[in-house]
Design an enzyme around this catalytic site. Structure first.
Site, PDB file in Angstrom:
ATOM      1  N   LYS A 111      -0.979   9.208 -10.813  1.00 13.51           N
ATOM      2  CA  LYS A 111      -1.942   8.157 -11.170  1.00 13.51           C
ATOM      3  C   LYS A 111      -2.335   8.226 -12.635  1.00 13.51           C
ATOM      4  O   LYS A 111      -2.587   7.186 -13.254  1.00 13.51           O
ATOM      5  CB  LYS A 111      -3.195   8.239 -10.278  1.00 13.51           C
ATOM      6  CG  LYS A 111      -2.940   7.743  -8.867  1.00 13.51           C
ATOM      7  CD  LYS A 111      -4.226   7.375  -8.147  1.00 13.51           C
ATOM      8  CE  LYS A 111      -3.934   6.840  -6.759  1.00 13.51           C
ATOM      9  NZ  LYS A 111      -5.137   6.672  -5.937  1.00 13.51           N
ATOM     10  N   LYS A 203       7.238   4.509  -1.856  1.00 12.89           N
ATOM     11  CA  LYS A 203       6.348   4.168  -0.736  1.00 12.89           C
ATOM     12  C   LYS A 203       5.703   2.800  -0.963  1.00 12.89           C
ATOM     13  O   LYS A 203       5.536   2.366  -2.102  1.00 12.89           O
ATOM     14  CB  LYS A 203       5.317   5.272  -0.497  1.00 12.89           C
ATOM     15  CG  LYS A 203       4.167   5.268  -1.438  1.00 12.89           C
ATOM     16  CD  LYS A 203       3.071   6.232  -1.022  1.00 12.89           C
ATOM     17  CE  LYS A 203       1.958   6.067  -2.052  1.00 12.89           C
ATOM     18  NZ  LYS A 203       0.991   7.093  -2.163  1.00 12.89           N
ATOM     19  N   LYS A 206      -0.406  -0.279  -2.845  1.00 16.02           N
ATOM     20  CA  LYS A 206      -1.282  -1.344  -3.324  1.00 16.02           C
ATOM     21  C   LYS A 206      -0.970  -1.709  -4.759  1.00 16.02           C
ATOM     22  O   LYS A 206      -1.232  -2.832  -5.184  1.00 16.02           O
ATOM     23  CB  LYS A 206      -2.741  -0.858  -3.287  1.00 16.02           C
ATOM     24  CG  LYS A 206      -3.338  -0.718  -1.906  1.00 16.02           C
ATOM     25  CD  LYS A 206      -4.706  -0.012  -1.970  1.00 16.02           C
ATOM     26  CE  LYS A 206      -5.279   0.182  -0.571  1.00 16.02           C
ATOM     27  NZ  LYS A 206      -6.431   1.088  -0.552  1.00 16.02           N
TER      28      LYS A 206
HETATM   29  P1  TYM Z   1      -5.732   5.092   0.417  1.00 24.29           P
HETATM   30  O1  TYM Z   1      -6.888   4.158   0.280  1.00 24.29           O
HETATM   31  O2  TYM Z   1      -4.743   5.155  -0.689  1.00 24.29           O
HETATM   32  O3  TYM Z   1      -4.951   4.791   1.747  1.00 24.29           O
HETATM   33  C1  TYM Z   1      -5.625   4.648   2.989  1.00 24.29           C
HETATM   34  C2  TYM Z   1      -4.797   5.284   4.095  1.00 24.29           C
HETATM   35  O4  TYM Z   1      -3.523   4.636   4.171  1.00 24.29           O
HETATM   36  C3  TYM Z   1      -2.493   5.613   4.142  1.00 24.29           C
HETATM   37  N1  TYM Z   1      -1.315   5.042   3.469  1.00 24.29           N
HETATM   38  C4  TYM Z   1      -0.099   4.979   4.013  1.00 24.29           C
HETATM   39  N2  TYM Z   1       0.375   5.376   5.206  1.00 24.29           N
HETATM   40  C5  TYM Z   1       1.683   5.145   5.476  1.00 24.29           C
HETATM   41  N3  TYM Z   1       2.528   4.551   4.591  1.00 24.29           N
HETATM   42  C6  TYM Z   1       2.101   4.150   3.379  1.00 24.29           C
HETATM   43  N4  TYM Z   1       2.943   3.558   2.520  1.00 24.29           N
HETATM   44  C7  TYM Z   1       0.728   4.364   3.042  1.00 24.29           C
HETATM   45  N5  TYM Z   1      -0.021   4.085   1.948  1.00 24.29           N
HETATM   46  C8  TYM Z   1      -1.263   4.505   2.225  1.00 24.29           C
HETATM   47  C9  TYM Z   1      -3.079   6.765   3.357  1.00 24.29           C
HETATM   48  O5  TYM Z   1      -2.401   7.977   3.611  1.00 24.29           O
HETATM   49  C10 TYM Z   1      -4.507   6.771   3.857  1.00 24.29           C
HETATM   50  O6  TYM Z   1      -4.594   7.457   5.073  1.00 24.29           O
HETATM   51  N6  TYM Z   1      -7.742   9.532  -0.750  1.00 24.29           N
HETATM   52  C11 TYM Z   1      -7.595   8.559   0.324  1.00 24.29           C
HETATM   53  C12 TYM Z   1      -8.910   8.022   0.845  1.00 24.29           C
HETATM   54  C13 TYM Z   1      -9.891   9.076   1.251  1.00 24.29           C
HETATM   55  C14 TYM Z   1      -9.850   9.869   2.432  1.00 24.29           C
HETATM   56  C15 TYM Z   1     -10.995  10.687   2.382  1.00 24.29           C
HETATM   57  C16 TYM Z   1      -8.959   9.945   3.503  1.00 24.29           C
HETATM   58  C17 TYM Z   1     -11.012   9.430   0.570  1.00 24.29           C
HETATM   59  N7  TYM Z   1     -11.669  10.395   1.233  1.00 24.29           N
HETATM   60  C18 TYM Z   1     -11.266  11.627   3.397  1.00 24.29           C
HETATM   61  C19 TYM Z   1      -9.240  10.880   4.509  1.00 24.29           C
HETATM   62  C20 TYM Z   1     -10.376  11.686   4.444  1.00 24.29           C
HETATM   63  C21 TYM Z   1      -6.789   7.377  -0.213  1.00 24.29           C
HETATM   64  O7  TYM Z   1      -6.719   7.152  -1.396  1.00 24.29           O
HETATM   65  O8  TYM Z   1      -6.273   6.558   0.735  1.00 24.29           O
END
Ligand code: TYM
Length: 341
Positions: A111, A203, A206
């Site tokens: 990032k 992958k 967004k």
């Molecule tokens: P974020 O917002 O990027 O993504 C949200 C969730 O979607 C999953 N994900 C995917 N799963 C499968 N294939 C993909 N291509 C894909 N892209 C995204 C992510 O793994 C996630 O589960 N840091 C985290 C948010 C967060 C969090 C937490 C999660 C903040 N605090 C505490 C769990 C526990 C994030 O940026 O997810």
């Protein structure tokens, strides 16, 4: 007791990867656990967000949770900034985690890119806030996609170091030795890493500049159909076996998506479509995707049209979340040695 926590960032373009890797699993886990699902707005601002757009996006992610089937009255749905204990515990954990641990985080490197000196301090400390999110509820299980695995391992290390560093104080305060439980990642099923529709090596994300690379939860039936028809594939028919599938990333991805949406696995999909041409399989995938995402899309639209309702769900969730988080923070302050009010 067993408690699930997970979060999703309100940074626009919720996509099929977020749904299959996370939100769909959130819904499934509601039967066996007490669940806390959070729109992590504090995480979002680690990179610049337009304030008007951020507000819209927070409500949209909440709407996606509810539209997919999360029950905000039985479980907890809220946005992170309404519960101050996340930031409060994150500071304590900033002082527990080591620089060397954070330096290993691959997501920060991706990032921050080449211009690392110009990345926010928040982006660097992000995994500590994520650990705080989980630990402030002393959650035991965390459903996420594969890309969050390293962050969860860090959260486990932080929990353990806190318990070790403060072992004497934890005991002196009459608290359980494992004050913070080791949160267990739940990364399972056929779609833990949904790939880009344009490139089987990247992958679905967004931030991909190509909108054709992902299916957004806000896409209508025509957009979904066009994107799946245009999805990159190799020229061969679908393989008969899962072993052959593994060597063909684009085919593997589409089969994984079909498997996840139909609550099956790759083998059951190949049973039905092994030997078929991609044109036929893609049409079936379009129909399945539209039938599963269509109702969610419609319900999201209905919900975001009434922000007052969403705000009440979030506010009510935040109040219940804070009651749990405040208890943890009271203990943390005693453990660390702060003088409380
Ligand atoms: P974020 O917002 O990027 O993504 C949200 C969730 O979607 C999953 N994900 C995917 N799963 C499968 N294939 C993909 N291509 C894909 N892209 C995204 C992510 O793994 C996630 O589960 N840091 C985290 C948010 C967060 C969090 C937490 C999660 C903040 N605090 C505490 C769990 C526990 C994030 O940026 O997810």
């Amino acid at each position: 007791s067993q408690r699930v926590f997970s979060g999703v960032q309100p940074t626009g373009n919720l996509h099929l990867g977020n749904y299959l890797g996370a939100i769909k699993r959130f819904v499934e886990l509601q039967n066996g656990f007490d669940c806390i699902y959070c729109v992590v707005d504090l995480h979002a601002i680690t990179v610049w967000q337009d304030p008007v757009e951020l507000k819209r996006s927070i409500r949209e992610v909440a709407a996606a949770f509810l539209a997919a089937g999360v029950d905000g009255s039985k479980h907890i749905v809220f946005n992170q900034s309404q519960v101050p204990q996340h930031a409060e515990l994150a500071w304590v954990l900033n002082c527990v985690a080591r620089l060397g641990w954070l330096n290993r985080m691959t997501q920060f490197k991706e990032k921050a890119g080449k211009d690392r000196e110009n990345a926010s301090v928040g982006l660097y400390a992000y995994p500590n806030l994520m650990a705080a999110d989980i630990l402030v509820y002393r959650a035991t299980h965390v459903p996420v996609g594969e890309d969050q695995k390293q962050h969860l391992e860090l959260a486990r290390d932080i929990a353990q170091k806190f318990n070790n560093d403060f072992a004497a104080s934890i005991a002196a305060n009459g608290l359980a030795e494992k004050f913070f439980p080791q949160p267990e990642p739940l990364i399972a099923g056929p779609a833990t890493r949904v790939m880009s529709l344009r490139d089987g090596a990247k992958k679905m994300s967004k931030s991909d500049p190509s909108d054709a690379s992902r299916i957004n939860l806000t896409d209508d039936a025509d957009q979904i159909a066009a994107k799946i028809r245009k999805a990159k594939t190799d020229p061969l028919p679908l393989p008969e076996s899962v072993e052959e599938l593994k060597a063909r990333p684009e085919a593997d991805n589409l089969v994984g998506i079909y498997a996840a949406l139909s609550d099956g696995d790759a083998a059951s999909v190949l049973n039905a479509f092994g030997g078929a041409q991609f044109s036929a399989f893609k049409q079936a995938l379009v129909d399945l995707t539209v039938s599963k995402l269509g109702p969610i899309n419609a319900e999201m639209k209905r919900l975001v049209a009434d922000p007052g309702h969403i705000d009440r769900v979030l506010g009510d969730g935040a109040a219940r979340a804070e009651a749990i988080a405040a208890e943890t923070m009271t203990h943390v302050k005693d453990i660390v040695g702060f003088v409380r009010r």
